[in-house]
Write a protein that holds these residues in place. Structure first.
Motif, mmCIF file in Angstrom:
data_model
loop_
_atom_site.group_PDB
_atom_site.id
_atom_site.type_symbol
_atom_site.label_atom_id
_atom_site.label_comp_id
_atom_site.label_asym_id
_atom_site.label_seq_id
_atom_site.Cartn_x
_atom_site.Cartn_y
_atom_site.Cartn_z
ATOM 1 N N UNK A 103 34.628 69.468 36.119
ATOM 2 C CA UNK A 103 33.852 69.817 34.923
ATOM 3 C C UNK A 103 34.513 70.894 34.062
ATOM 4 N N UNK A 104 35.144 71.871 34.651
ATOM 5 C CA UNK A 104 35.678 72.956 33.832
ATOM 6 C C UNK A 104 37.157 72.833 33.515
ATOM 7 N N UNK A 105 37.686 71.603 33.574
ATOM 8 C CA UNK A 105 39.135 71.431 33.457
ATOM 9 C C UNK A 105 39.697 72.051 32.183
ATOM 10 N N UNK A 106 40.832 72.728 32.351
ATOM 11 C CA UNK A 106 41.499 73.300 31.184
ATOM 12 C C UNK A 106 42.694 72.432 30.805
ATOM 13 N N UNK A 107 43.173 72.665 29.592
ATOM 14 C CA UNK A 107 44.287 71.877 29.078
ATOM 15 C C UNK A 107 45.505 71.879 30.010
ATOM 16 N N UNK A 108 45.891 73.074 30.485
ATOM 17 C CA UNK A 108 47.076 73.163 31.363
ATOM 18 C C UNK A 108 46.871 72.326 32.620
ATOM 19 N N UNK A 109 45.635 72.374 33.149
ATOM 20 C CA UNK A 109 45.355 71.597 34.354
ATOM 21 C C UNK A 109 45.593 70.121 34.079
ATOM 22 N N UNK A 110 44.962 69.649 32.980
ATOM 23 C CA UNK A 110 45.025 68.221 32.694
ATOM 24 C C UNK A 110 46.476 67.786 32.496
ATOM 25 N N UNK A 111 47.230 68.609 31.754
ATOM 26 C CA UNK A 111 48.639 68.261 31.545
ATOM 27 C C UNK A 111 49.379 68.180 32.880
ATOM 28 N N UNK A 112 49.103 69.135 33.755
ATOM 29 C CA UNK A 112 49.774 69.138 35.058
ATOM 30 C C UNK A 112 49.347 67.923 35.884
ATOM 31 N N UNK A 113 48.066 67.578 35.796
ATOM 32 C CA UNK A 113 47.567 66.435 36.567
ATOM 33 C C UNK A 113 48.133 65.106 36.056
ATOM 34 N N UNK A 114 48.370 65.060 34.759
ATOM 35 C CA UNK A 114 48.992 63.841 34.224
ATOM 36 C C UNK A 114 50.421 63.751 34.760
ATOM 37 N N UNK A 124 45.223 70.454 43.328
ATOM 38 C CA UNK A 124 46.065 69.262 43.254
ATOM 39 C C UNK A 124 45.643 68.271 44.326
ATOM 40 N N UNK A 125 45.745 67.012 43.957
ATOM 41 C CA UNK A 125 45.392 66.010 44.949
ATOM 42 C C UNK A 125 46.518 65.061 45.287
ATOM 43 N N UNK A 126 47.605 65.146 44.582
ATOM 44 C CA UNK A 126 48.713 64.235 44.879
ATOM 45 C C UNK A 126 48.517 62.881 44.239
ATOM 46 N N UNK A 127 49.424 61.985 44.567
ATOM 47 C CA UNK A 127 49.537 60.723 43.835
ATOM 48 C C UNK A 127 48.385 59.753 44.027
ATOM 49 N N UNK A 128 47.871 59.301 42.915
ATOM 50 C CA UNK A 128 47.058 58.088 42.925
ATOM 51 C C UNK A 128 45.723 58.198 43.623
ATOM 52 N N UNK A 129 44.713 57.633 43.025
ATOM 53 C CA UNK A 129 43.367 57.778 43.552
ATOM 54 C C UNK A 129 43.209 57.098 44.910
ATOM 55 N N UNK A 130 43.892 55.975 45.070
ATOM 56 C CA UNK A 130 43.697 55.218 46.295
ATOM 57 C C UNK A 130 44.138 56.007 47.518
ATOM 58 N N UNK A 150 51.719 65.056 37.471
ATOM 59 C CA UNK A 150 51.939 64.846 38.911
ATOM 60 C C UNK A 150 51.201 63.607 39.438
ATOM 61 N N UNK A 151 50.532 62.885 38.555
ATOM 62 C CA UNK A 151 49.922 61.626 38.987
ATOM 63 C C UNK A 151 48.509 61.770 39.529
ATOM 64 N N UNK A 152 47.941 62.961 39.460
ATOM 65 C CA UNK A 152 46.557 63.134 39.918
ATOM 66 C C UNK A 152 45.605 62.328 39.043
ATOM 67 N N UNK A 153 45.852 62.378 37.735
ATOM 68 C CA UNK A 153 45.007 61.646 36.786
ATOM 69 C C UNK A 153 45.459 60.189 36.731
ATOM 70 N N UNK A 154 44.480 59.264 36.815
ATOM 71 C CA UNK A 154 44.805 57.841 36.746
ATOM 72 C C UNK A 154 44.809 57.323 35.310
#
Ligand code: ADP
Ligand code: MG
Length: 724
Positions: A385-396, A354-360, A398-402
Motif C-alpha cells: 500500500x505505501x509503495x514509493x517510486x524508488x521501490x517500484x523502480x527497483x521491483x521492476x 524484496x521477493x525475488x523473481x516472479x510471482x510463481x 529485479x523482477x518482483x513486479x509482474x
C-alpha cells in the motif's frame, strides 16, 4: 537516347532546370505548393480536361443544356444584395454571341477574371428575364490552353501565384526531356493488374488522345502510388521478421487459466476468437505485432490481461502503456479488480522488501500477480500500500513486479525491466505511424510481444494501409446485456429538456457528464470557459453535486475529481474532452454534449462511449444548432448509428483522407491521386502484388529501380528501411 527514371527526376530540382519561362520567382511559388522537383511537376496532373468537341457556341445554347462554354470576359462587377450576399455579374462573349454569368458570394471572381480573361465555364443554362445565363458555373481561367490542338485540353489544379496555363507550358516543355521513362514495376505485374506502362501513363495523363487514354493513365498512376506504399509496408514487415528476436511463450498456463475461470462473466465469442489469435502469436518464436481494434466497451482489457498473464506464466514481465496519466490510473484499477476477482491478489509486503523473481516462485500462498502503477504523478502497487517510486523502480528491475501500468512516455523512456515479455500499448484513438518504435528489452535483447489496442474503429481500408505491417484482430461484438445507447439531437433552445433528463437519471441513482463546448483558441481559454459553464450549471442544478474536470488541472486534482465521480460523490461531471478517452464509470448513464456540431465524429463517438457501460441503458444528448453542412452531417450520423465502423467510414468521407492522419510520417504524403476509399480495389491488388514481390525478393536486389523509387518517393517516412 537516355532512359530516365522517375526516381532520378525526383532528384532534379525545378530551380536547377532550364525549363522555358520557369524563373526563380515561379520556382519558389511552385515550391511553396510542394512542387519541388521535375517528378513533382510531371505528377501535378490535370484536375479535368476540356473536351474541345463538346464546347458549344454561345449562340446555340438552350435553357436546360449542360454545357462547356469558352469565351472572353467583357465586363465584370459585384454588388451587395439582400441577406448580406454578394452577387458577381459578368458578360462573357465568344465569336457567336455573349452571355450573362453570375456567381453568388464569390467576390474574388472580380479580381480573378478581369475583362480580357479567357475563361472556360461548365454549367447548366438557365434564363433571367428572358435572356440566357449561367449561374454559379464551374469556372476555369484558361488563357494559353486554347491554342493547343489536341481534343482534350488539360486544366491543372491551381498553384497560388502561378497561372495554370504556364504549368501546362512547363510540362509540355519538360516531357520530351524526361521521356522515355523506365518502368520499375515488373511487366508480369503490369499484365496481371492490367495497367499501361509508366512512360505511356505520364504522357497520356497530360495530353491524352481521348477519355479512354486519360482514364488508363490515371489508373496506372493510382496503382503506382498504392504499390509504392505497399512495397514499403511489405519491406517493413520483412525487416521485422529478419531482425526480430522473439520468444515462444507457452500458453494457457496456471495464471491465465485462473484468471479466465475467475471472471464473473463468460467471454464473448469475439473475445474468445481474438484471444485464440493472440495466443497463436505468443506461441510463436517471432514476436507478436498485433493491432486489437474494438469499439468502446467491447472488452479489450480482459483480452489484454490474458495476453500479459501468458507472459507472466512463463516468468516474464508485462507492461501496459496508456496515453494519459488518468487512463493509466484507470487501467491499473481495472486490472487490479480483475485480478482480485480471479483470486490472484498477492500477499502484502513491506516497503523496500524484496521477493525475488516472479510471482510463481514467490512463496507457497498460491498463484498471484504483482501489479504496479508508475506515472509522473502516481505510484501504486497491489502488494504494498505505501509503495514509493524508488521501490517500484527497483521491483521492476529485479523482477518482483509482474505487471506495470504506465504512460507511453514513461515506459518508452526506458524503465529497466528484468525481463519484459509482453507489452500492451493503448493508443486509444491515435493512429500509429509507418515507423513504429521498437521496444527491445535491454536486459534480454528480446523483442517483447506487442499488442496495440485502439478504441477507434479504423476502416479496413485504413488499417490495411497504415498498419500494413500489423496483424489485425477485431472485437466486433459487445458483451451481452448492453442496451444500445440512445442518441438525441436537440436545439440549444431545448436545453431544458436535456437538463431534465439529467435530473431524472440522478434521481434514479445514476450519474451524468456534461461536455462543454469546444474552444479552439487555447487550453487556457477552454479551461476558463469550462469553469464558467460549471458555474452556470450550479444554478441549473442547485441541489445536485457538481464536479469540474479540464486539462489545466494538475494531475493530482484531476485524479481526485475522477475518484470522487467514480465513488459516486459527484452527480454531474462538467468536463472538457479530457474525458474523451477510456473513462469507465458504469454508473454514468447520461452524457450531454454542448455545441456538439463543433466536435469531430470520432470524438463524438468516443464521448458517447462514456455512458451505457454498465447494466443501465445509456443516453447521449447532442445540443447543437449546426452552423455548417458538415456539422449537420456529423450530428445526423451520430443519431443514425452507434456502429463505430460505420461512423469511421463516414468520417473519412466527410473529412477526406489527408486530414485523418499525419500525412508525412505515415507515408500517405505520396498519395496524390489515389483515394483509399474509392480506389480500394486497386489497393487490394497493389497490396497482393507488393507482398508477393517482396516475398520473392526480400531486399529488392533484383528490382533496384523499384527500391530507389520507393526510397525517393516516400522520402523520410521510409528512409530507415534502407539503413542496414
Ligand atoms: P474496452 O476497453 O474495450 O472499452 P473494457 O475492457 O473496459 O472495454 O470492458 C468494458 C466493461 O465490460 C468492463 O466493465 C468489463 O468488465 C466488462 N466486460 C468485458 N468483457 C465482458 C463480457 N464478456 N461479458 C460481460 N462484461 C464484460
Ligand atoms: Mg512470441
Amino acid at each position: 537516347m537516355k532512359v530516365r527514371s522517375l526516381a532520378e527526376l525526383a532528384g532534379i530540382r525545378l530551380a536547377d532546370t532550364k525549363i522555358r519561362g520557369l524563373g526563380p520567382k515561379f520556382a519558389a511559388a511552385l515550391e511553396r505548393a510542394g512542387i519541388v522537383t521535375v517528378a513533382d511537376l510531371l505528377l501535378h496532373v490535370p484536375r479535368r480536361y476540356i473536351d474541345r468537341r463538346r464546347v458549344e457556341p454561345i449562340a446555340d445554347l438552350q435553357v436546360g443544356d449542360e454545357v462547356t462554354v469558352l469565351g472572353t470576359v467583357r465586363s465584370i462587377s459585384s454588388r451587395r444584395i439582400r441577406g448580406a450576399r454578394v452577387l458577381v455579374e459578368a458578360r462573357v462573349a465568344d465569336e457567336s454571341g455573349s452571355l450573362r454569368v453570375t456567381w453568388f458570394n464569390q467576390e474574388y471572381r472580380v479580381r480573378q477574371l478581369p475583362p480580357g480573361t479567357e475563361v472556360a465555364l461548365f454549367g447548366t443554362v438557365d434564363s433571367f428575364r428572358g435572356r440566357l445565363q449561367l449561374t454559379n458555373p464551374v469556372t476555369e481561367p484558361i488563357r494559353g490552353e486554347l491554342t493547343k490542338t489536341g481534343r482534350l485540353v488539360p486544366i491543372y489544379p491551381s498553384v497560388s501565384g502561378v497561372p495554370t496555363w504556364r504549368i501546362q507550358q512547363w510540362i509540355e516543355h519538360a516531357l520530351p526531356h524526361a521521356r522515355p521513362l523506365v518502368d520499375p514495376v515488373p511487366e508480369a505485374v503490369r499484365r496481371r493488374v492490367g495497367v499501361v506502362d509508366r512512360d505511356r501513363a505520364i504522357a497520356d495523363i497530360h495530353f491524352p488522345d481521348g477519355e479512354a487514354a486519360a482514364r488508363q493513365a490515371r489508373a496506372r498512376l493510382v496503382f503506382d502510388e498504392l504499390f509504392r506504399l505497399e512495397v514499403a509496408l511489405a519491406l517493413q514487415k520483412r525487416r521485422q521478421i529478419d531482425e526480430a528476436r522473439g520468444f515462444a511463450h507457452p500458453t494457457r498456463g496456471p495464471l491465465v487459466s485462473a484468471f479466465l475461470a475467475g471472471l464473473p462473466f463468460d467471454l464473448t465469442v469475439a473475445q474468445r476468437r481474438v484471444l485464440d489469435e493472440i495466443e497463436a502469436d505468443l506461441a510463436m518464436e517471432h514476436p507478436m505485432h498485433r493491432l486489437l481494434q474494438g469499439d468502446v466497451g467491447s472488452g479489450k482489457t480482459v483480452v489484454a490481461v490474458a495476453a500479459l498473464l501468458t507472459g507472466v506464466d512463463g516468468g516474464w514481465q508485462g507492461a501496459v502503456m496508456a496515453p494519459t496519466e488518468v487512463l493509466a490510473a484507470q487501467h491499473y484499477l481495472a486490472i487490479r479488480d480483475l485480478l482480485d476477482l480471479a483470486g490472484l491478489t498477492p500477499p502484502e509486503i513491506g516497503e523496500g522488501e524484496r521477493l525475488g523473481m516472479g510471482s510463481l516462485f514467490g512463496g507457497d500462498e498460491g498463484p498471484a500477480v504483482r501489479l504496479a502503477l508508475l506515472t509522473g504523478a502516481q505510484v501504486a502497487a497491489n502488494f504494498c500500500p505505501g509503495a514509493r517510486r524508488e521501490d517500484v523502480l527497483a521491483w521492476i528491475a529485479d523482477g518482483t513486479v509482474d505487471l506495470v501500468v504506465g504512460t507511453h512516455a514513461l515506459i518508452q523512456e526506458g524503465v529497466g525491466f528484468a525481463r519484459l515479455g509482453v507489452a500492451v500499448v493503448d493508443e486509444q484513438h491515435r493512429f500509429g505511424a509507418l515507423q513504429r518504435a521498437t521496444l527491445r528489452d535491454k536486459a534480454t535483447e528480446i523483442d517483447p510481444d506487442l499488442l496495440i489496442m485502439t478504441a477507434t474503429p479504423i476502416p479496413r481500408t485504413l488499417s490495411m494501409t497504415l498498419y500494413g505491417d500489423l496483424e489485425v484482430s477485431v472485437l466486433d461484438e459487445l458483451p451481452p446485456g448492453r442496451t444500445p445507447i440512445e442518441t438525441k439531437a436537440l436545439s440549444r433552445t431545448e436545453e431544458e429538456a436535456a437538463w431534465e433528463t439529467v435530473r431524472r437519471a440522478v434521481a434514479e441513482g445514476r450519474q451524468a457528464f456534461v461536455v462543454c463546448p469546444l474552444v479552439d483558441d487555447s487550453p487556457k481559454v477552454e479551461a476558463a470557459s469550462a469553469t464558467a459553464e460549471f458555474e452556470r450549471l450550479q444554478t441549473v442544478f442547485p441541489d445536485l453535486r457538481l464536479g469540474l474536470i479540464h486539462g489545466q488541472l494538475p494531475p493530482r486534482e484531476k485524479e481526485e475529481v475522477m475518484a470522487a465521480f467514480r465513488a459516486g460523490h459527484v452527480d454531474v461531471l462538467v468536463a472538457t474532452t479530457v474525458i474523451e478517452v477510456g473513462i469507465d464509470v458504469p454508473n454514468a448513464t447520461v452524457i450531454v454534449i454542448e455545441d456538439a456540431d463543433r466536435f469531430g465524429l470520432s470524438q463524438l463517438h468516443q464521448l458517447r462511449g462514456r455512458v451505457g457501460r454498465g447494466r443501465h441503458p445509456g443516453m447521449c444528448i447532442l445540443l447543437a444548432d449546426p452552423a455548417t453542412a458538415e456539422g449537420r452531417a456529423r450530428i445526423d450520423a451520430m443519431v443514425a448509428t452507434t456502429d463505430g465502423f460505420v461512423l469511421a467510414e463516414e468520417d473519412l468521407r466527410i473529412r477526406g483522407q489527408g486530414t485523418v492522419f499525419g500525412a508525412r510520417q505515415s507515408g500517405m504524403g505520396d498519395l496524390r491521386l489515389a483515394d483509399i476509399l474509392s480506389d480500394f480495389e486497386v489497393l487490394v491488388e497493389a497490396r497482393r502484388e507488393a507482398f508477393a514481390l517482396v516475398e520473392s525478393d526480400p531486399h529488392l536486389e533484383r528490382h533496384p529501380e523499384l527500391a530507389t523509387e520507393v526510397r525517393r518517393m516516400l522520402g523520410d517516412a521510409v528512409e530507415w528501411l534502407f539503413v542496414s
